[in-house]
Design a protein around this motif. Structure first.
Motif, PDB file in Angstrom:
ATOM      1  N   MET A   1     -21.575 -13.422 -22.397  1.00 54.44           N
ATOM      2  CA  MET A   1     -20.670 -12.439 -22.941  1.00 54.44           C
ATOM      3  C   MET A   1     -19.828 -13.118 -24.021  1.00 54.44           C
ATOM      4  SD  MET A   1     -17.767 -10.115 -21.001  1.00 54.44           S
ATOM      5  CE  MET A   1     -18.703 -10.085 -19.536  1.00 54.44           C
ATOM      6  N   ASN A   2     -19.788 -12.492 -25.188  1.00 48.16           N
ATOM      7  CA  ASN A   2     -19.008 -13.088 -26.275  1.00 48.16           C
ATOM      8  C   ASN A   2     -17.529 -12.704 -26.141  1.00 48.16           C
ATOM      9  OD1 ASN A   2     -18.429 -10.619 -27.665  1.00 48.16           O
ATOM     10  ND2 ASN A   2     -20.470 -10.669 -28.578  1.00 48.16           N
ATOM     11  N   PRO A   3     -16.652 -13.346 -26.864  1.00 46.41           N
ATOM     12  CA  PRO A   3     -15.209 -13.077 -26.743  1.00 46.41           C
ATOM     13  C   PRO A   3     -14.826 -11.632 -27.085  1.00 46.41           C
ATOM     14  CG  PRO A   3     -15.576 -15.139 -27.913  1.00 46.41           C
ATOM     15  CD  PRO A   3     -16.912 -14.511 -27.720  1.00 46.41           C
ATOM     16  N   ASP A   4     -15.528 -11.004 -28.030  1.00 51.61           N
ATOM     17  CA  ASP A   4     -15.218  -9.617 -28.380  1.00 51.61           C
ATOM     18  C   ASP A   4     -15.517  -8.673 -27.218  1.00 51.61           C
ATOM     19  OD1 ASP A   4     -14.384 -10.286 -30.924  1.00 51.61           O
ATOM     20  OD2 ASP A   4     -16.392 -10.018 -31.798  1.00 51.61           O
ATOM     21  N   GLN A   5     -16.639  -8.899 -26.545  1.00 55.95           N
ATOM     22  CA  GLN A   5     -16.984  -8.076 -25.388  1.00 55.95           C
ATOM     23  C   GLN A   5     -15.989  -8.276 -24.261  1.00 55.95           C
ATOM     24  OE1 GLN A   5     -20.980  -9.497 -24.803  1.00 55.95           O
ATOM     25  NE2 GLN A   5     -21.882  -7.648 -25.711  1.00 55.95           N
ATOM     26  N   ALA A   6     -15.583  -9.512 -24.023  1.00 56.79           N
ATOM     27  CA  ALA A   6     -14.601  -9.793 -22.974  1.00 56.79           C
ATOM     28  C   ALA A   6     -13.273  -9.115 -23.280  1.00 56.79           C
ATOM     29  CB  ALA A   6     -14.416 -11.299 -22.828  1.00 56.79           C
ATOM     30  N   ALA A   7     -12.862  -9.132 -24.541  1.00 61.03           N
ATOM     31  CA  ALA A   7     -11.604  -8.483 -24.923  1.00 61.03           C
ATOM     32  C   ALA A   7     -11.693  -6.976 -24.738  1.00 61.03           C
ATOM     33  CB  ALA A   7     -11.263  -8.819 -26.368  1.00 61.03           C
ATOM     34  N   LEU A   8     -12.848  -6.390 -25.084  1.00 66.60           N
ATOM     35  CA  LEU A   8     -13.042  -4.955 -24.913  1.00 66.60           C
ATOM     36  C   LEU A   8     -12.994  -4.573 -23.443  1.00 66.60           C
ATOM     37  CD1 LEU A   8     -13.662  -2.191 -26.161  1.00 66.60           C
ATOM     38  CD2 LEU A   8     -16.076  -2.765 -25.970  1.00 66.60           C
ATOM     39  N   ILE A   9     -13.649  -5.333 -22.597  1.00 60.84           N
ATOM     40  CA  ILE A   9     -13.642  -5.070 -21.152  1.00 60.84           C
ATOM     41  C   ILE A   9     -12.224  -5.181 -20.607  1.00 60.84           C
ATOM     42  CG2 ILE A   9     -14.410  -5.959 -18.924  1.00 60.84           C
ATOM     43  CD1 ILE A   9     -17.110  -6.566 -20.279  1.00 60.84           C
ATOM     44  N   ALA A  10     -11.487  -6.197 -21.026  1.00 66.27           N
ATOM     45  CA  ALA A  10     -10.103  -6.365 -20.564  1.00 66.27           C
ATOM     46  C   ALA A  10      -9.245  -5.188 -21.003  1.00 66.27           C
ATOM     47  CB  ALA A  10      -9.529  -7.676 -21.089  1.00 66.27           C
ATOM     48  N   GLU A  11      -9.454  -4.710 -22.219  1.00 65.25           N
ATOM     49  CA  GLU A  11      -8.688  -3.568 -22.720  1.00 65.25           C
ATOM     50  C   GLU A  11      -9.003  -2.306 -21.930  1.00 65.25           C
ATOM     51  OE1 GLU A  11      -8.582  -0.917 -26.754  1.00 65.25           O
ATOM     52  OE2 GLU A  11      -8.774  -3.089 -26.993  1.00 65.25           O
ATOM     53  N   LEU A  12     -10.284  -2.094 -21.620  1.00 64.87           N
ATOM     54  CA  LEU A  12     -10.677  -0.930 -20.836  1.00 64.87           C
ATOM     55  C   LEU A  12     -10.110  -1.000 -19.422  1.00 64.87           C
ATOM     56  CD1 LEU A  12     -14.374  -0.468 -21.971  1.00 64.87           C
ATOM     57  CD2 LEU A  12     -12.413   0.950 -22.566  1.00 64.87           C
ATOM     58  N   GLU A  13     -10.060  -2.179 -18.843  1.00 66.22           N
ATOM     59  CA  GLU A  13      -9.514  -2.355 -17.499  1.00 66.22           C
ATOM     60  C   GLU A  13      -8.030  -1.991 -17.444  1.00 66.22           C
ATOM     61  OE1 GLU A  13     -10.959  -3.088 -14.557  1.00 66.22           O
ATOM     62  OE2 GLU A  13     -12.909  -3.024 -15.542  1.00 66.22           O
ATOM     63  N   GLU A  14      -7.291  -2.267 -18.537  1.00 71.56           N
ATOM     64  CA  GLU A  14      -5.869  -1.953 -18.569  1.00 71.56           C
ATOM     65  C   GLU A  14      -5.621  -0.455 -18.525  1.00 71.56           C
ATOM     66  OE1 GLU A  14      -4.012  -3.733 -21.931  1.00 71.56           O
ATOM     67  OE2 GLU A  14      -4.618  -5.754 -21.364  1.00 71.56           O
ATOM     68  N   ASP A  15      -6.527   0.338 -19.101  1.00 69.47           N
ATOM     69  CA  ASP A  15      -6.355   1.783 -19.184  1.00 69.47           C
ATOM     70  C   ASP A  15      -6.767   2.512 -17.915  1.00 69.47           C
ATOM     71  OD1 ASP A  15      -5.433   1.522 -21.742  1.00 69.47           O
ATOM     72  OD2 ASP A  15      -7.385   1.884 -22.671  1.00 69.47           O
ATOM     73  N   ARG A  16      -7.409   1.834 -16.986  1.00 65.34           N
ATOM     74  CA  ARG A  16      -7.904   2.492 -15.777  1.00 65.34           C
ATOM     75  C   ARG A  16      -6.777   2.773 -14.802  1.00 65.34           C
ATOM     76  NH1 ARG A  16     -13.155   0.078 -13.203  1.00 65.34           N
ATOM     77  NH2 ARG A  16     -13.028   2.077 -12.210  1.00 65.34           N
ATOM     78  N   PRO A  17      -6.866   3.920 -14.107  1.00 65.29           N
ATOM     79  CA  PRO A  17      -5.909   4.173 -13.032  1.00 65.29           C
ATOM     80  C   PRO A  17      -6.134   3.181 -11.892  1.00 65.29           C
ATOM     81  CG  PRO A  17      -7.075   6.173 -13.652  1.00 65.29           C
ATOM     82  CD  PRO A  17      -7.737   5.036 -14.346  1.00 65.29           C
ATOM     83  N   PRO A  18      -5.166   3.038 -10.992  1.00 66.91           N
ATOM     84  CA  PRO A  18      -5.343   2.109  -9.885  1.00 66.91           C
ATOM     85  C   PRO A  18      -6.498   2.514  -8.959  1.00 66.91           C
ATOM     86  CG  PRO A  18      -3.168   3.168  -9.824  1.00 66.91           C
ATOM     87  CD  PRO A  18      -3.900   3.694 -11.008  1.00 66.91           C
ATOM     88  N   HIS A  19      -6.992   1.547  -8.212  1.00 69.78           N
ATOM     89  CA  HIS A  19      -8.083   1.750  -7.256  1.00 69.78           C
ATOM     90  C   HIS A  19      -7.661   2.750  -6.178  1.00 69.78           C
ATOM     91  CE1 HIS A  19     -11.372   0.958  -4.580  1.00 69.78           C
ATOM     92  NE2 HIS A  19     -10.616   0.364  -3.697  1.00 69.78           N
ATOM     93  N   ALA A  20      -8.563   3.623  -5.797  1.00 65.53           N
ATOM     94  CA  ALA A  20      -8.247   4.686  -4.839  1.00 65.53           C
ATOM     95  C   ALA A  20      -8.072   4.168  -3.418  1.00 65.53           C
ATOM     96  CB  ALA A  20      -9.339   5.743  -4.862  1.00 65.53           C
ATOM     97  N   GLY A  21      -8.904   3.258  -3.006  1.00 68.71           N
ATOM     98  CA  GLY A  21      -8.800   2.727  -1.655  1.00 68.71           C
ATOM     99  C   GLY A  21      -9.684   3.468  -0.667  1.00 68.71           C
TER     100      GLY A  21
END
Length: 163
Positions: A1-21
């Protein structure tokens, strides 16, 4: 995984609602199991018919079996899932969509498919999909006209209708 892909994944993770459980997962499984069982009962009341002469309840029965089976699997396997989301404001859109489908089902036998289908399509496009007024009106009218031509005129399906 290149740095751009890792940054995109990290950005998408920030926008996600919390885990339901696990409690939310189990609750969802119970609700969908109840819906599947209700579908099974309703389809049996309609009559399954035979394979050579299927009754009106056959396909709803098949779909209800699938819903019920997947719901039971979700009850056992889904509790460990980590990619589920808590209910949020976006979940209200799903509830509104389901409510409008229920209203469509209730209105269909009373006033036909044209007006309820037009209203459903318009509400979904304009209010749930945030489309413009013009495109919502044009697409809704086009959809209902296309369904009318296809199902009523060409296939001659006996739909409850106003016209």
């Amino acid at each position: 995984m290149n740095p751009d892909q890792a940054a995109l994944i990290a950005e998408l993770e920030e926008d996600r609602p919390p885990h339901a459980g696990p409690v939310s997962q189990l609750s969802a499984a119970i609700v969908t199991t109840l819906i599947g069982v209700a579908g099974l009962a309703g389809s049996l009341r309609l009559g399954l018919g035979e394979l050579t002469a299927p009754g009106p309840g056959l396909w709803p029965f098949v779909i209800s079996v699938v819903i019920t089976s997947l719901s039971v699997v979700l009850a056992f396997v889904g509790r460990q899932a980590k990619d589920t989301e808590k209910f949020s404001r976006a979940s209200v859109q799903t509830a509104v969509a389901i409510a409008t489908l229920v209203l469509l089902a209730l209105a269909l036998p009373v006033i036909g498919f044209e007006i309820p289908s037009l209203a459903l399509t318009f509400v979904w496009l304009r209010f749930l999909g945030k489309e413009s007024w013009r495109s919502s009106i044009v697409i809704s009218l086009g959809t209902v006209i296309a369904f009318y031509v296809l199902f009523v005129l060409l296939l001659q399906i006996p739909l409850p209708r106003l016209f």
